[in-house]
Design a protein around this motif. Sequence first.
Motif, short mmCIF file in Angstrom:
data_model
loop_
_atom_site.label_atom_id
_atom_site.label_comp_id
_atom_site.label_asym_id
_atom_site.label_seq_id
_atom_site.Cartn_x
_atom_site.Cartn_y
_atom_site.Cartn_z
N VAL A 33 -4.45 -4.61 -6.48
CA VAL A 33 -4.74 -6.02 -6.23
C VAL A 33 -5.64 -6.25 -5.02
O VAL A 33 -6.19 -7.33 -4.86
CB VAL A 33 -3.44 -6.85 -6.08
N ASN A 34 -5.78 -5.22 -4.19
CA ASN A 34 -6.64 -5.36 -3.01
C ASN A 34 -6.97 -3.97 -2.50
O ASN A 34 -6.19 -3.02 -2.67
CB ASN A 34 -5.94 -6.17 -1.92
N GLU A 35 -8.11 -3.87 -1.89
CA GLU A 35 -8.50 -2.61 -1.25
C GLU A 35 -9.23 -2.97 0.03
O GLU A 35 -10.08 -3.87 0.05
CB GLU A 35 -9.41 -1.80 -2.17
N GLU A 36 -8.85 -2.30 1.11
CA GLU A 36 -9.49 -2.53 2.39
C GLU A 36 -9.71 -1.20 3.09
O GLU A 36 -9.10 -0.20 2.74
CB GLU A 36 -8.66 -3.47 3.26
N ILE A 37 -10.58 -1.19 4.06
CA ILE A 37 -10.84 0.01 4.84
C ILE A 37 -10.09 -0.12 6.17
O ILE A 37 -10.27 -1.09 6.90
CB ILE A 37 -12.35 0.21 5.11
N VAL A 38 -9.23 0.86 6.43
CA VAL A 38 -8.45 0.88 7.67
C VAL A 38 -8.70 2.23 8.32
O VAL A 38 -8.43 3.27 7.73
CB VAL A 38 -6.95 0.67 7.39
N HIS B 61 0.86 -1.19 0.00
CA HIS B 61 0.00 0.00 0.00
C HIS B 61 0.89 1.24 0.00
O HIS B 61 2.12 1.14 0.12
CB HIS B 61 -0.96 -0.01 1.20
N GLY B 62 0.28 2.39 -0.18
CA GLY B 62 1.01 3.63 -0.38
C GLY B 62 2.12 3.92 0.61
O GLY B 62 3.26 4.18 0.22
N TYR B 63 1.80 3.89 1.89
CA TYR B 63 2.82 4.21 2.89
C TYR B 63 3.96 3.21 2.84
O TYR B 63 5.14 3.58 2.95
CB TYR B 63 2.21 4.27 4.30
N ALA B 64 3.65 1.93 2.65
CA ALA B 64 4.69 0.90 2.57
C ALA B 64 5.55 1.11 1.32
O ALA B 64 6.76 0.86 1.36
CB ALA B 64 4.06 -0.49 2.57
N ILE B 65 4.96 1.57 0.24
CA ILE B 65 5.73 1.88 -0.97
C ILE B 65 6.69 3.03 -0.69
O ILE B 65 7.87 2.97 -1.06
CB ILE B 65 4.80 2.21 -2.17
N MET B 66 6.20 4.07 -0.03
CA MET B 66 7.05 5.23 0.30
C MET B 66 8.24 4.80 1.14
O MET B 66 9.38 5.18 0.85
CB MET B 66 6.25 6.29 1.07
N THR B 67 8.01 4.01 2.18
CA THR B 67 9.10 3.63 3.07
C THR B 67 10.06 2.66 2.39
O THR B 67 11.27 2.77 2.58
CB THR B 67 8.58 3.05 4.39
N ARG C 24 -10.59 4.69 6.22
CA ARG C 24 -10.00 5.14 4.96
C ARG C 24 -9.68 3.94 4.08
O ARG C 24 -9.25 2.90 4.57
CB ARG C 24 -8.73 5.94 5.22
N ALA C 25 -9.82 4.15 2.78
CA ALA C 25 -9.49 3.08 1.84
C ALA C 25 -7.98 2.94 1.74
O ALA C 25 -7.25 3.93 1.65
CB ALA C 25 -10.08 3.39 0.46
N ARG C 26 -7.53 1.70 1.77
CA ARG C 26 -6.11 1.41 1.59
C ARG C 26 -6.00 0.48 0.39
O ARG C 26 -6.50 -0.64 0.41
CB ARG C 26 -5.53 0.74 2.83
N ARG C 27 -5.34 0.96 -0.65
CA ARG C 27 -5.15 0.16 -1.87
C ARG C 27 -3.77 -0.47 -1.88
O ARG C 27 -2.79 0.17 -1.55
CB ARG C 27 -5.29 1.04 -3.11
N TYR C 28 -3.74 -1.71 -2.31
CA TYR C 28 -2.48 -2.43 -2.48
C TYR C 28 -2.18 -2.52 -3.97
O TYR C 28 -3.05 -2.89 -4.76
CB TYR C 28 -2.57 -3.83 -1.88
#
Length: 107
Positions: free
Chosen positions: A62-67, A23-29, A70-74
Amino acid sequence: MPIGRMREPTYFILAALQDEPRHGYAIMTRAEELSRGLVKLATGTLYAALDRLTGEGYLRVVNEEIVNGRARRYYALTDEGRAALVAEAERMAAAARVVTRFRGATA
């Protein structure tokens, strides 16, 4: 559809996804880690790049969940994205060899 010479942030975004979807934050890090701190993506820059790369066919959701409401896209690399990443790595390696093969030579 070749992407051409990649800018560093694009290269490290794709590289961050080479082993697993993130997901976005994991991509950034992961991009910051892989670049040894040279690439620090702002949130807006990252999501604009993810939208662009998805539109160009290099990434897919490939996946989307609510955390926390907020929507979190993978995101994951597509075959085209992986091919573009490998092509860029090979281009950079060839460019580096132009210099490194002369490392032991004297003038």
